[in-house]
Every structure is written in C-alpha cells, then in structure tokens.
Design an enzyme around this catalytic site. Structure first.
Site, PDB file in Angstrom:
ATOM      1  N   ASP A 250       0.849  -1.190   0.000  1.00  0.00           N
ATOM      2  CA  ASP A 250       0.000   0.000   0.000  1.00  0.00           C
ATOM      3  C   ASP A 250       0.889   1.247   0.000  1.00  0.00           C
ATOM      4  O   ASP A 250       0.699   2.192  -0.782  1.00  0.00           O
ATOM      5  CB  ASP A 250      -0.881  -0.044   1.263  1.00  0.00           C
ATOM      6  CG  ASP A 250      -2.023   0.946   1.217  1.00  0.00           C
ATOM      7  OD1 ASP A 250      -2.126   1.687   0.229  1.00  0.00           O
ATOM      8  OD2 ASP A 250      -2.813   0.986   2.175  1.00  0.00           O
ATOM      9  N   ASP A 254       2.436   3.704  -3.532  1.00  0.00           N
ATOM     10  CA  ASP A 254       2.186   5.144  -3.629  1.00  0.00           C
ATOM     11  C   ASP A 254       3.495   5.929  -3.743  1.00  0.00           C
ATOM     12  O   ASP A 254       3.559   6.924  -4.465  1.00  0.00           O
ATOM     13  CB  ASP A 254       1.369   5.641  -2.431  1.00  0.00           C
ATOM     14  CG  ASP A 254      -0.133   5.509  -2.679  1.00  0.00           C
ATOM     15  OD1 ASP A 254      -0.512   4.892  -3.703  1.00  0.00           O
ATOM     16  OD2 ASP A 254      -0.925   6.010  -1.872  1.00  0.00           O
TER      17      ASP A 254
END
Ligand code: NAD
Length: 361
Positions: A250, A254
């Site tokens: 996650d 990003d």
C-alpha cells in the site's frame, strides 16, 4: 484470424464516462491492426449504480464481469454519496467487486516518461529511466488478519489489535504472479519484507526463496521494507519488479507512483487466480473537473494497454498504445494537469483524437 474479446466496461462516476469514451475509441482504433474484435458490455458501479438501482455493485454487474474476458473500470465516487451509510457508499462497490472476482494481486507500474520528467518532485537525473512495477498482495496480511478490534484489557485499558498473517499458500500465489510479471519485464524481482523483526515476513522470505527454484531465469533479491522505501527515492532505477504484502505494498506503491509526479498517467491491474482481471487508473473520479472536458484520459488508456498485455496476452497491441501515448506527448499535447510552457493544451476528447491519429497513421 480475428480474436474476439468481451470486455465489461464500468465507466462509474465523475470523469469516468469521459475517459472511458476516449479509451474505448482507442481500443476500437487498434482492433483491426491486430485482428482483435472487442465487444464492450457496459455495467453500473459506484454512485451511478446507487442512483439507478440503489446499491453500489448490482448483482448484474458482477455477473457481467464474471462472464467477460477482462474488466475495464474508470473511477467511482463523489460528494453526493459521501454521507450514505458505508454499505451503500460507492467505495463499497469497488471492495465487493474485488472480493467477488477474488482479486488478490495488484500490479502498479511506475514509469518515467522523458517528456514528463519535470513533473517528478525528484531530480531528473535520479528518476530518468525509471520503469518499475509493484506487485502488491491485496486480500491478506494485516488488513484482513484475525483477531482484530479494539478490546478492553483486564486492567480496563483500551487495546487496539490487528494481526499480520500469511499462509504459505497465500505467499506462493502472489509470488507466482510476481515471478511471471518479472518474466514479462527485465527478469529482476525484489521481494520486500521485514524478516529481521516479523515471523510472518520470515515465512514470506522463505517461500519466495523456495519458489525462485521454479524461475531460474528471474533474479530474486530481498530488501527490508525500511531500506526499500529509502532506495525507492534514493536510486529507483535499480528496481524492475517489486513484490510485497498488503500493508508494505500500500505504502510502497504510492511512493513509486509519485516518482512520476502525475496522477493522471498511472494505470493499475488487479488479478485473481482465474477469471477476469480488473484494469483501472489509480486516480479517483475527480469530481472537481468532471463534465468539463479537462480530464487526462491517459491513465485509463494505459490501463487498457495493461489489459492487453496482462489480461488478454496481446503484448504487441499494448506496446502500440504505449508508443502512441509517448508520441502524442512528444508532440507537445498536454491536458491541463500536465500543462507546461511551450506545450499545446488539449481537452480529454482532443487528447483521444490525437492518440487515434497516431494509431491510424
Ligand atoms: P482524485 O484522484 O479523484 O482527484 C485528486 C486530484 O487529482 C483532483 O484535483 C483531480 O482533479 C485530479 N485528477 C485526478 N485524476 C485526474 C485526471 N485523470 N486528469 C486530471 N486531473 C485528475 O481523488 P479525490 O479528489 O481524493 O477523490 C475524488 C473521489 O474519487 C472521491 O469520491 C473518492 O472516494 C474517489 N476515489 C475513487 C477511486 C477509484 O475509483 N479507484 C480512487 C481514489 C478516489
């Protein structure tokens, strides 16, 4: 001989319908050149589904997706639906779609295009040539592990608990996707974990190492997640394919995405064990610019290219779309999110027309 594909098309909300129209036109333009025949089947998801039938993922949509070769999704959501109870929110539709199709692997590429190198917040010499892929496990790890909750201890203190757990089968499943993905790229796979502290990571590392015997043509390395985060901003060019668990993925996906600096350019894919995969841009429904012909359609167009490469095994058609994207940027065409001095400002539709002009040269 023509190969026929049935594609479920989920245009969703906000800028979704605008970028979907461009993307379908691009696919229509490329089809004859590669002997492909697309049947596009529209279906409702998110806010538009709530408005039409009262739920964010109608059963008919899931069925349409299940009966398709791939799912192309634009974006969902908007302030209009933000105050609804959680089961009725647009995001719930997305989570149900992922669960319903058993999508356990998320592929997020980050590629620096020379034409957009100044969009990155890092120095051009650091990011030039970056072309990496983060493979993130999507349905296990700490986001789903039990027990979880906020409990009360015997002394009356509150205690928040989440559990990071992976079975060997879960690690092997995502590991195989990662090795196969690396095979379609530069055959270098870096597994990211925290094996110096976490037992679950030790199992992860052991399984990846064992799996590598099946993929002798792929070079496997390991990094601890703290070091991986540093290396991604210090020297991102060293990476080809990265595989990691849900929580680390996650965060790292990003960081990797932001190396490029432009959210309107980022595609993604979510794959299951069998059945259709979902291809969608990383960005949301951008309600602030919806309906104004300002959206950048390229993230969704590049998601369609990922669909061709990873979902339909048509790499030549995928490359043609990617090259057309580069050519249009090279000629200076930019939507407003990427506009810089000396470039030519175009809207969503006109960007699509430029792409089609390139593809049908
Ligand atoms: P967003 O990604 O929609 O927008 C963030 C900013 O980037 C906005 O200024 C927007 O105008 C811009 N932007 C995004 N995509 C663009 C594009 N293709 N071209 C040009 N500019 C673009 O994120 P947000 O504003 O936080 O969320 C808006 C809505 O989207 C919310 O309802 C949120 O829940 C939803 N959302 C959906 C998804 C998804 O469908 N997978 C992902 C993220 C957010």
């Amino acid at each position: 001989m023509t190969t026929a594909y049935r594609i479920a098309v989920l245009a969703g909300d906000g800028i979704g319908p605008e970028i979907t129209e461009v993307t379908l036109n691009v696919l229509r333009a490329i089809a004859p050149r590669f002997n492909l025949d697309f049947e596009f089947v529209p279906a409702l998801i998110g806010g538009c589904a709530i408005d039409a039938v009262g739920e964010p993922l109608p059963a008919a949509t899931l069925e349409t997706c299940r009966q398709s070769d791939a799912v192309l999704l634009a974006a969902i959501g908007g302030t209009k639906w933000d105050t609804l109870p959680r089961p009725l929110r647009p995001e719930t539709g997305l989570l149900k779609l992922r669960a319903g199709l058993g999508l356990f692997a998320n592929l997020r590429p980050a590629k620096i295009l020379p034409q957009l190198i100044n969009a990155s917040s890092l120095k051009p010499e650091v990011v030039a040539g970056v072309d990496l892929m983060v493979v993130r496990e999507l349905t296990g790890g700490i986001y789903f592990g039990q027990p979880r909750g906020i409990f009360t201890t015997e002394s009356g203190d509150a205690r928040g608990v989440n559990t990071m757990a992976y079975t060997a089968a879960e690690v092997d499943r995502i590991g195989r996707v990662a090795f196969e993905t690396a095979r379609k790229r530069q055959r270098k796979l870096c597994s990211v974990d925290k094996a110096n502290v976490l037992e679950v990571s030790q199992l992860w590392r052991d399984r990846l190492t064992a799996l590598s015997a099946e993929y002798p043509d792929v070079e496997l390395t390991h990094l601890y997640v703290d070091n991986a985060a540093m290396q991604l901003v210090r020297s991102p060019k060293q990476f080809d394919t990265i595989v990691t668990g849900n929580l680390f993925g996650d965060i790292l996906s990003d960081i990797a995405a932001m190396l490029t600096g432009s959210i309107g350019m980022l595609p993604s894919a979510s794959l299951g064990a069998s059945g259709p995969a979902v291809f969608e841009p990383v960005h949301g429904s951008a309600p602030d610019i919806a309906g104004q012909d300002k959206a950048n359609p390229l993230a969704m167009v590049l998601s369609a290219a990922m669909m061709l490469r990873y979902g339909l095994n048509q790499p030549a058609a995928a490359t043609a779309i990617e090259q057309a994207t580069l050519a249009v940027l090279e000629q200076g065409y930019r939507t407003s999110d990427l506009m810089t001095e000396g470039c030519i400002l175009v809207g969503c539709q006109a960007m699509g027309e430029q792409l089609i002009a390139q593809l049908t040269l």
